[in-house]
Scaffold this active site. Structure first.
Site, PDB file in Angstrom:
ATOM      1  N   GLN A   1     121.297 -20.370 -62.784  1.00  0.00           N
ATOM      2  CA  GLN A   1     121.016 -21.650 -62.129  1.00  0.00           C
ATOM      3  C   GLN A   1     120.576 -21.462 -60.674  1.00  0.00           C
ATOM      4  O   GLN A   1     119.716 -22.193 -60.171  1.00  0.00           O
ATOM      5  CB  GLN A   1     122.264 -22.541 -62.212  1.00  0.00           C
ATOM      6  CG  GLN A   1     122.006 -23.947 -61.738  1.00  0.00           C
ATOM      7  CD  GLN A   1     123.215 -24.835 -61.935  1.00  0.00           C
ATOM      8  OE1 GLN A   1     123.938 -24.690 -62.921  1.00  0.00           O
ATOM      9  NE2 GLN A   1     123.449 -25.751 -61.012  1.00  0.00           N
TER      10      GLN A   1
ATOM     11  N   CYS B   1     120.741 -19.966 -70.468  1.00  0.00           N
ATOM     12  CA  CYS B   1     121.465 -18.978 -69.666  1.00  0.00           C
ATOM     13  C   CYS B   1     121.002 -17.572 -70.064  1.00  0.00           C
ATOM     14  O   CYS B   1     120.971 -17.219 -71.238  1.00  0.00           O
ATOM     15  CB  CYS B   1     122.954 -19.156 -69.927  1.00  0.00           C
ATOM     16  SG  CYS B   1     123.943 -17.685 -69.762  1.00  0.00           S
ATOM     17  N   GLU B   2     120.614 -16.786 -69.054  1.00  0.00           N
ATOM     18  CA  GLU B   2     120.050 -15.463 -69.381  1.00  0.00           C
ATOM     19  C   GLU B   2     121.122 -14.442 -69.756  1.00  0.00           C
ATOM     20  O   GLU B   2     120.808 -13.369 -70.249  1.00  0.00           O
ATOM     21  CB  GLU B   2     119.196 -14.940 -68.227  1.00  0.00           C
ATOM     22  CG  GLU B   2     119.959 -14.543 -66.983  1.00  0.00           C
ATOM     23  CD  GLU B   2     119.032 -14.096 -65.852  1.00  0.00           C
ATOM     24  OE1 GLU B   2     117.838 -14.428 -65.870  1.00  0.00           O
ATOM     25  OE2 GLU B   2     119.523 -13.402 -64.950  1.00  0.00           O
ATOM     26  N   HIS B   3     122.387 -14.791 -69.534  1.00  0.00           N
ATOM     27  CA  HIS B   3     123.455 -13.857 -69.907  1.00  0.00           C
ATOM     28  C   HIS B   3     123.860 -13.990 -71.364  1.00  0.00           C
ATOM     29  O   HIS B   3     124.307 -13.034 -71.968  1.00  0.00           O
ATOM     30  CB  HIS B   3     124.690 -14.087 -69.016  1.00  0.00           C
ATOM     31  CG  HIS B   3     124.434 -13.818 -67.576  1.00  0.00           C
ATOM     32  ND1 HIS B   3     124.984 -14.560 -66.548  1.00  0.00           N
ATOM     33  CD2 HIS B   3     123.655 -12.886 -66.988  1.00  0.00           C
ATOM     34  CE1 HIS B   3     124.558 -14.082 -65.387  1.00  0.00           C
ATOM     35  NE2 HIS B   3     123.755 -13.070 -65.632  1.00  0.00           N
ATOM     36  N   HIS B   4     123.756 -15.212 -71.884  1.00  0.00           N
ATOM     37  CA  HIS B   4     124.228 -15.452 -73.258  1.00  0.00           C
ATOM     38  C   HIS B   4     123.186 -16.079 -74.166  1.00  0.00           C
ATOM     39  O   HIS B   4     123.422 -16.247 -75.361  1.00  0.00           O
ATOM     40  CB  HIS B   4     125.456 -16.375 -73.232  1.00  0.00           C
ATOM     41  CG  HIS B   4     126.628 -15.813 -72.493  1.00  0.00           C
ATOM     42  ND1 HIS B   4     126.841 -16.032 -71.150  1.00  0.00           N
ATOM     43  CD2 HIS B   4     127.647 -15.028 -72.920  1.00  0.00           C
ATOM     44  CE1 HIS B   4     127.948 -15.398 -70.764  1.00  0.00           C
ATOM     45  NE2 HIS B   4     128.460 -14.778 -71.823  1.00  0.00           N
TER      46      HIS B   4
ATOM     47  N   CYS C   1     127.628 -21.621 -72.138  1.00  0.00           N
ATOM     48  CA  CYS C   1     128.376 -20.357 -72.237  1.00  0.00           C
ATOM     49  C   CYS C   1     129.771 -20.520 -71.655  1.00  0.00           C
ATOM     50  O   CYS C   1     130.675 -19.734 -71.950  1.00  0.00           O
ATOM     51  CB  CYS C   1     127.631 -19.223 -71.548  1.00  0.00           C
ATOM     52  SG  CYS C   1     127.396 -19.486 -69.792  1.00  0.00           S
TER      53      CYS C   1
ATOM     54  N   HIS D   1     126.981 -25.446 -68.356  1.00  0.00           N
ATOM     55  CA  HIS D   1     126.568 -24.198 -69.020  1.00  0.00           C
ATOM     56  C   HIS D   1     127.340 -24.092 -70.329  1.00  0.00           C
ATOM     57  O   HIS D   1     128.567 -24.041 -70.316  1.00  0.00           O
ATOM     58  CB  HIS D   1     126.879 -22.996 -68.121  1.00  0.00           C
ATOM     59  CG  HIS D   1     126.007 -22.934 -66.909  1.00  0.00           C
ATOM     60  ND1 HIS D   1     125.161 -21.888 -66.657  1.00  0.00           N
ATOM     61  CD2 HIS D   1     125.824 -23.819 -65.904  1.00  0.00           C
ATOM     62  CE1 HIS D   1     124.492 -22.122 -65.527  1.00  0.00           C
ATOM     63  NE2 HIS D   1     124.891 -23.290 -65.054  1.00  0.00           N
TER      64      HIS D   1
HETATM   65  N1  LIG Z   1     126.239 -17.190 -61.104  1.00  0.00           N
HETATM   66  C1  LIG Z   1     125.936 -17.554 -62.359  1.00  0.00           C
HETATM   67  N2  LIG Z   1     126.667 -17.056 -63.376  1.00  0.00           N
HETATM   68  C2  LIG Z   1     126.358 -17.460 -64.617  1.00  0.00           C
HETATM   69  C3  LIG Z   1     125.326 -18.351 -64.911  1.00  0.00           C
HETATM   70  N3  LIG Z   1     125.288 -18.538 -66.258  1.00  0.00           N
HETATM   71  C4  LIG Z   1     126.270 -17.791 -66.763  1.00  0.00           C
HETATM   72  N4  LIG Z   1     126.932 -17.117 -65.779  1.00  0.00           N
HETATM   73  C5  LIG Z   1     128.091 -16.229 -65.826  1.00  0.00           C
HETATM   74  O1  LIG Z   1     127.711 -14.915 -66.117  1.00  0.00           O
HETATM   75  C6  LIG Z   1     128.937 -14.189 -66.305  1.00  0.00           C
HETATM   76  C7  LIG Z   1     128.743 -13.030 -67.244  1.00  0.00           C
HETATM   77  O2  LIG Z   1     129.959 -12.353 -67.224  1.00  0.00           O
HETATM   78  P1  LIG Z   1     130.431 -11.231 -68.275  1.00  0.00           P
HETATM   79  O3  LIG Z   1     131.857 -10.889 -67.976  1.00  0.00           O
HETATM   80  O4  LIG Z   1     129.437 -10.132 -68.271  1.00  0.00           O
HETATM   81  O5  LIG Z   1     130.269 -12.006 -69.657  1.00  0.00           O
HETATM   82  P2  LIG Z   1     131.401 -12.559 -70.643  1.00  0.00           P
HETATM   83  O6  LIG Z   1     132.315 -11.440 -71.044  1.00  0.00           O
HETATM   84  O7  LIG Z   1     130.715 -13.285 -71.741  1.00  0.00           O
HETATM   85  O8  LIG Z   1     132.188 -13.548 -69.689  1.00  0.00           O
HETATM   86  P3  LIG Z   1     132.952 -14.906 -70.035  1.00  0.00           P
HETATM   87  O9  LIG Z   1     131.912 -16.015 -70.012  1.00  0.00           O
HETATM   88  O10 LIG Z   1     133.933 -15.068 -68.903  1.00  0.00           O
HETATM   89  O11 LIG Z   1     133.579 -14.765 -71.368  1.00  0.00           O
HETATM   90  C8  LIG Z   1     129.933 -15.229 -66.775  1.00  0.00           C
HETATM   91  O12 LIG Z   1     130.907 -15.391 -65.760  1.00  0.00           O
HETATM   92  C9  LIG Z   1     129.095 -16.508 -66.893  1.00  0.00           C
HETATM   93  O13 LIG Z   1     129.830 -17.692 -66.631  1.00  0.00           O
HETATM   94  C10 LIG Z   1     124.562 -18.853 -63.804  1.00  0.00           C
HETATM   95  O14 LIG Z   1     123.612 -19.613 -63.954  1.00  0.00           O
HETATM   96  N5  LIG Z   1     124.909 -18.419 -62.560  1.00  0.00           N
HETATM   97 ZN   LIG Z   2     125.876 -17.800 -69.972  1.00  0.00          ZN
END
Ligand SMILES: Nc1nc2c(ncn2[C@@H]2O[C@H](COP(=O)(O)OP(=O)(O)OP(=O)(O)O)[C@@H](O)[C@H]2O)c(=O)[nH]1
Ligand SMILES: [Zn+2]
Length: 229
Positions: free
Chosen positions: A164, A123-126, A194, A192
């Site tokens: 994804q 996952c590119e966010h985490h 995360c 995921h």
């Molecule tokens: N659409 C989409 N979202 C993703 C994917 N992987 C991770 N995410 C989401 O990216 C979002 C990032 O949100 P933020 O609020 O910036 O991060 P955060 O504070 O860690 O959020 P939480 O996961 O809700 O604790 C989260 O809702 C994740 O679930 C993906 O493949 N597709």
């Molecule tokens: Zn993530």
């Protein structure tokens, strides 16, 4: 078949040989606006590993970990190797797989489906794991693609930081470019970490995405058949 290699300038000093297939796919993704956001920093793989090793050392020190411990001391180096050589190797088109295709002498005009292709991505966010399966279906045009090459294509794009939705689209557009048919469908089901191992900590949910091209998009029966796999 597209097999010839050619030399492409990349970055300041590096002549990097990309296969014609890698270039074809990269260009198709750029045109579709589906390329992973990347900046060419001109670093060699060796330089990338060194920089990541130094940065991981700093992260572990910030966490208060003892890098003199024999179990921890090689972790920065392990992570650097893992990122560049393994889980993010799909950022480098030099690692694009050789996609063998044969002429469609059998005149196959029905969908060829590969189901339950196992995939792990990040996952590119985490920067934590995405764990799932992909199903790919296409209707051959002039060529038939080697079956294992579909798995390799999924794996190449999975070895990047991903969302994804983009991963699903990238596999579809790459296959369309390589096979010369728009009739490609891709679906991914994934967990995921995360979502599972942190944050909302949901251990059951998973995410389904799909990308439908050509007649998979326009022909209701074909679409239904694909989703019934
Ligand atoms: N659409 C989409 N979202 C993703 C994917 N992987 C991770 N995410 C989401 O990216 C979002 C990032 O949100 P933020 O609020 O910036 O991060 P955060 O504070 O860690 O959020 P939480 O996961 O809700 O604790 C989260 O809702 C994740 O679930 C993906 O493949 N597709
Ligand atoms: Zn993530």
């Amino acid at each position: 078949m597209l097999a010839n290699d050619k030399i492409v300038m990349h970055g300041a000093n590096h002549n990097i040989a990309l296969s014609e297939q890698a270039e074809l796919v990269r260009d198709a993704l750029l045109v579709a606006g589906l390329e992973t956001p990347m900046v060419d920093n001109g670093l060699t793989a060796e330089e990338k590993r060194l920089k990541i090793k130094q940065s991981m050392t700093a992260i572990m020190q910030a966490l208060g970990l003892d890098l003199n411990d024999d179990s921890l001391q090689d972790t920065p180096n392990r992570i650097a190797k893992m990122y560049v050589n393994e889980i993010f190797s799909g950022l480098d088109y030099k690692n694009f797989p050789k996609i063998t295709q044969i002429e469609n002498k059998m005149s196959i005009d029905q969908p060829v489906q590969v189901t339950d292709i196992s995939l792990t991505s990040t996952c590119e966010h985490h920067f934590v794991t995405i764990d799932g399966t992909a199903t790919v279906s296409y209707i051959p045009n002039k060529t038939v693609i080697g079956l294992s090459k579909i798995n390799r294509l999924v794996s190449f794009f999975a070895q990047r930081p991903q969302v994804q939705e983009r991963l699903t689209q990238q596999v579809m557009v790459a296959l369309q470019a390589l096979t010369g048919t728009k009739d490609v469908a891709v679906s991914i089901n994934a967990t995921h970490y995360c979502v599972k191992a942190r944050g909302v900590r949901d251990t059951n949910s998973y995410t389904k995405t799909s990308s439908l091209g050509g007649s998979f998009n326009t022909d209701r029966d074909l679409r239904r058949e694909f989703f019934q796999i």
